[in-house]
Write a protein that holds these residues in place. Structure first.
Motif, PDB file in Angstrom:
ATOM      1  N   LEU A  93       0.839  -1.197   0.000  1.00 22.37           N
ATOM      2  CA  LEU A  93       0.000   0.000   0.000  1.00 22.37           C
ATOM      3  C   LEU A  93       0.875   1.248   0.000  1.00 22.37           C
ATOM      4  O   LEU A  93       0.651   2.181  -0.772  1.00 22.37           O
ATOM      5  N   ILE A  94       1.891   1.239   0.860  1.00 20.26           N
ATOM      6  CA  ILE A  94       2.794   2.393   0.964  1.00 20.26           C
ATOM      7  C   ILE A  94       3.582   2.554  -0.340  1.00 20.26           C
ATOM      8  O   ILE A  94       3.744   3.670  -0.843  1.00 20.26           O
ATOM      9  N   ALA A  95       4.051   1.458  -0.916  1.00 20.46           N
ATOM     10  CA  ALA A  95       4.773   1.523  -2.186  1.00 20.46           C
ATOM     11  C   ALA A  95       3.873   2.068  -3.293  1.00 20.46           C
ATOM     12  O   ALA A  95       4.315   2.880  -4.128  1.00 20.46           O
ATOM     13  N   THR A  96       2.608   1.658  -3.300  1.00 19.42           N
ATOM     14  CA  THR A  96       1.661   2.168  -4.295  1.00 19.42           C
ATOM     15  C   THR A  96       1.450   3.662  -4.115  1.00 19.42           C
ATOM     16  O   THR A  96       1.416   4.421  -5.097  1.00 19.42           O
ATOM     17  N   LEU A  97       1.320   4.109  -2.886  1.00 18.30           N
ATOM     18  CA  LEU A  97       1.154   5.541  -2.598  1.00 18.30           C
ATOM     19  C   LEU A  97       2.357   6.327  -3.113  1.00 18.30           C
ATOM     20  O   LEU A  97       2.206   7.348  -3.796  1.00 18.30           O
ATOM     21  N   ILE A  98       3.557   5.863  -2.807  1.00 17.84           N
ATOM     22  CA  ILE A  98       4.779   6.545  -3.237  1.00 17.84           C
ATOM     23  C   ILE A  98       4.913   6.519  -4.763  1.00 17.84           C
ATOM     24  O   ILE A  98       5.197   7.542  -5.399  1.00 17.84           O
ATOM     25  N   ASP A  99       4.694   5.369  -5.356  1.00 19.94           N
ATOM     26  CA  ASP A  99       4.794   5.241  -6.810  1.00 19.94           C
ATOM     27  C   ASP A  99       3.820   6.182  -7.506  1.00 19.94           C
ATOM     28  O   ASP A  99       4.171   6.908  -8.429  1.00 19.94           O
ATOM     29  N   THR A 100       2.582   6.184  -7.049  1.00 19.29           N
ATOM     30  CA  THR A 100       1.542   6.951  -7.731  1.00 19.29           C
ATOM     31  C   THR A 100       1.727   8.453  -7.591  1.00 19.29           C
ATOM     32  O   THR A 100       1.532   9.200  -8.560  1.00 19.29           O
ATOM     33  N   VAL A 101       2.110   8.938  -6.422  1.00 17.20           N
ATOM     34  CA  VAL A 101       2.274  10.384  -6.255  1.00 17.20           C
ATOM     35  C   VAL A 101       3.380  10.926  -7.162  1.00 17.20           C
ATOM     36  O   VAL A 101       3.358  12.093  -7.553  1.00 17.20           O
ATOM     37  N   CYS A 102       4.308  10.057  -7.550  1.00 21.50           N
ATOM     38  CA  CYS A 102       5.411  10.488  -8.420  1.00 21.50           C
ATOM     39  C   CYS A 102       4.982  10.721  -9.870  1.00 21.50           C
ATOM     40  O   CYS A 102       5.752  11.263 -10.660  1.00 21.50           O
ATOM     41  N   PHE A 103       3.766  10.373 -10.236  1.00 15.99           N
ATOM     42  CA  PHE A 103       3.268  10.624 -11.591  1.00 15.99           C
ATOM     43  C   PHE A 103       2.650  12.006 -11.747  1.00 15.99           C
ATOM     44  O   PHE A 103       2.401  12.438 -12.868  1.00 15.99           O
ATOM     45  N   PHE A 104       2.382  12.710 -10.652  1.00 18.87           N
ATOM     46  CA  PHE A 104       1.502  13.862 -10.742  1.00 18.87           C
ATOM     47  C   PHE A 104       2.090  15.262 -10.582  1.00 18.87           C
ATOM     48  O   PHE A 104       1.322  16.221 -10.586  1.00 18.87           O
ATOM     49  N   PRO A 105       3.412  15.467 -10.474  1.00 26.21           N
ATOM     50  CA  PRO A 105       3.880  16.846 -10.621  1.00 26.21           C
ATOM     51  C   PRO A 105       3.471  17.358 -12.007  1.00 26.21           C
ATOM     52  O   PRO A 105       3.396  16.600 -12.976  1.00 26.21           O
ATOM     53  N   ARG A 106       3.180  18.642 -12.115  1.00 33.33           N
ATOM     54  CA  ARG A 106       2.626  19.232 -13.339  1.00 33.33           C
ATOM     55  C   ARG A 106       3.354  18.866 -14.634  1.00 33.33           C
ATOM     56  O   ARG A 106       2.707  18.623 -15.651  1.00 33.33           O
ATOM     57  N   PRO A 107       4.692  18.778 -14.677  1.00 36.33           N
ATOM     58  CA  PRO A 107       5.342  18.457 -15.956  1.00 36.33           C
ATOM     59  C   PRO A 107       5.118  17.024 -16.447  1.00 36.33           C
ATOM     60  O   PRO A 107       5.465  16.707 -17.578  1.00 36.33           O
ATOM     61  N   LEU A 108       4.530  16.153 -15.645  1.00 32.88           N
ATOM     62  CA  LEU A 108       4.358  14.751 -16.042  1.00 32.88           C
ATOM     63  C   LEU A 108       2.925  14.519 -16.520  1.00 32.88           C
ATOM     64  O   LEU A 108       2.514  15.096 -17.502  1.00 32.88           O
ATOM     65  N   LEU A 109       2.149  13.644 -15.891  1.00 30.21           N
ATOM     66  CA  LEU A 109       0.799  13.339 -16.380  1.00 30.21           C
ATOM     67  C   LEU A 109      -0.091  14.578 -16.543  1.00 30.21           C
ATOM     68  O   LEU A 109      -0.835  14.663 -17.510  1.00 30.21           O
ATOM     69  N   PRO A 110      -0.040  15.564 -15.618  1.00 26.57           N
ATOM     70  CA  PRO A 110      -0.884  16.745 -15.817  1.00 26.57           C
ATOM     71  C   PRO A 110      -0.539  17.561 -17.075  1.00 26.57           C
ATOM     72  O   PRO A 110      -1.323  18.417 -17.482  1.00 26.57           O
ATOM     73  N   SER A 111       0.613  17.307 -17.682  1.00 28.67           N
ATOM     74  CA  SER A 111       0.972  17.979 -18.939  1.00 28.67           C
ATOM     75  C   SER A 111       0.721  17.084 -20.144  1.00 28.67           C
ATOM     76  O   SER A 111       1.081  17.441 -21.261  1.00 28.67           O
ATOM     77  N   GLY A 112       0.149  15.914 -19.921  1.00 34.23           N
ATOM     78  CA  GLY A 112      -0.131  15.003 -21.016  1.00 34.23           C
ATOM     79  C   GLY A 112       1.042  14.124 -21.406  1.00 34.23           C
ATOM     80  O   GLY A 112       0.985  13.402 -22.392  1.00 34.23           O
ATOM     81  N   ARG A 113       2.104  14.157 -20.634  1.00 32.92           N
ATOM     82  CA  ARG A 113       3.280  13.338 -20.912  1.00 32.92           C
ATOM     83  C   ARG A 113       3.030  11.898 -20.461  1.00 32.92           C
ATOM     84  O   ARG A 113       2.521  11.674 -19.377  1.00 32.92           O
ATOM     85  N   LEU A 114       3.345  10.955 -21.297  1.00 30.58           N
ATOM     86  CA  LEU A 114       3.199   9.544 -20.964  1.00 30.58           C
ATOM     87  C   LEU A 114       4.390   9.117 -20.102  1.00 30.58           C
ATOM     88  O   LEU A 114       5.529   9.387 -20.449  1.00 30.58           O
ATOM     89  N   VAL A 115       4.112   8.462 -18.984  1.00 30.66           N
ATOM     90  CA  VAL A 115       5.151   8.130 -18.008  1.00 30.66           C
ATOM     91  C   VAL A 115       4.904   6.725 -17.466  1.00 30.66           C
ATOM     92  O   VAL A 115       3.765   6.326 -17.261  1.00 30.66           O
ATOM     93  N   THR A 116       5.978   5.979 -17.233  1.00 32.45           N
ATOM     94  CA  THR A 116       5.874   4.709 -16.532  1.00 32.45           C
ATOM     95  C   THR A 116       7.079   4.560 -15.608  1.00 32.45           C
ATOM     96  O   THR A 116       8.159   5.063 -15.900  1.00 32.45           O
TER      97      THR A 116
END
Length: 156
Positions: free
Chosen positions: A51-74
């Motif tokens: 659960l904690i790993a999922t929380l950490i992994d997921t929050v790392c996708f959402f700074p503005r230059p990443l997913l919120p800018s439409g950039r594909l990230v994995t």
């Protein structure tokens, strides 16, 4: 891919099931929140490390230059240091910080706290970024339509 928004992120089925909520999208950071309940427990009664790993992994996708800018990230690499266990009733706040954004990779760090200064796990994430917009350009398949943002609700 459409840029991610607060609304579209909070509609991700896994995050809804786990009770993880995106609380903030910043220029180089993002925050997510979670209240640990019985459904998150491990064999010993604390919050499961996954659960904690999922929380950490997921929050790392959402700074503005990443997913919120439409950039594909994995995620290509995720390291989590479990400093102390979280228990039922604990409110966890995860904050990611974008350390580096290159043409193909991003490096981030994340810290989980209780909102009052107490630290739980920390993590580091390295992500692969596609500059493409879909599978024809070597990127992953597009998101299902229900996760697309509307033009008027994009977070600038």
């Amino acid at each position: 891919m459409q840029p991610a928004t607060m609304e579209s992120a909070n509609e991700i089925p896994l995050l809804k099931k786990l009770g993880i909520r995106l609380a903030e999208i910043g220029d180089r950071h993002a925050t997510m929140e979670l209240e640990v309940d019985e459904s998150h427990g491990n064999y010993l009664g604390g919050a499961h490390g996954g659960l904690i790993a999922t929380l950490i992994d997921t929050v790392c996708f959402f700074p503005r230059p990443l997913l919120p800018s439409g950039r594909l990230v994995t995620t290509t690499n995720l390291n989590v240091a479990y400093i102390r266990p979280a228990g039922v009733g604990d409110r966890l706040i995860a904050r990611s910080e974008l350390l580096h954004l290159g043409r193909r990779t991003a490096s981030l760090t994340a810290r989980v706290t209780d909102g009052g200064g107490g630290s739980w796990p920390t993590g580091r994430s390295r992500s692969w970024c596609w500059m493409s917009r879909g599978p024809g350009d070597g990127g992953p398949p597009p998101l299902p339509e229900k996760y697309h943002s509307r033009k008027d609700d994009h977070v600038p």
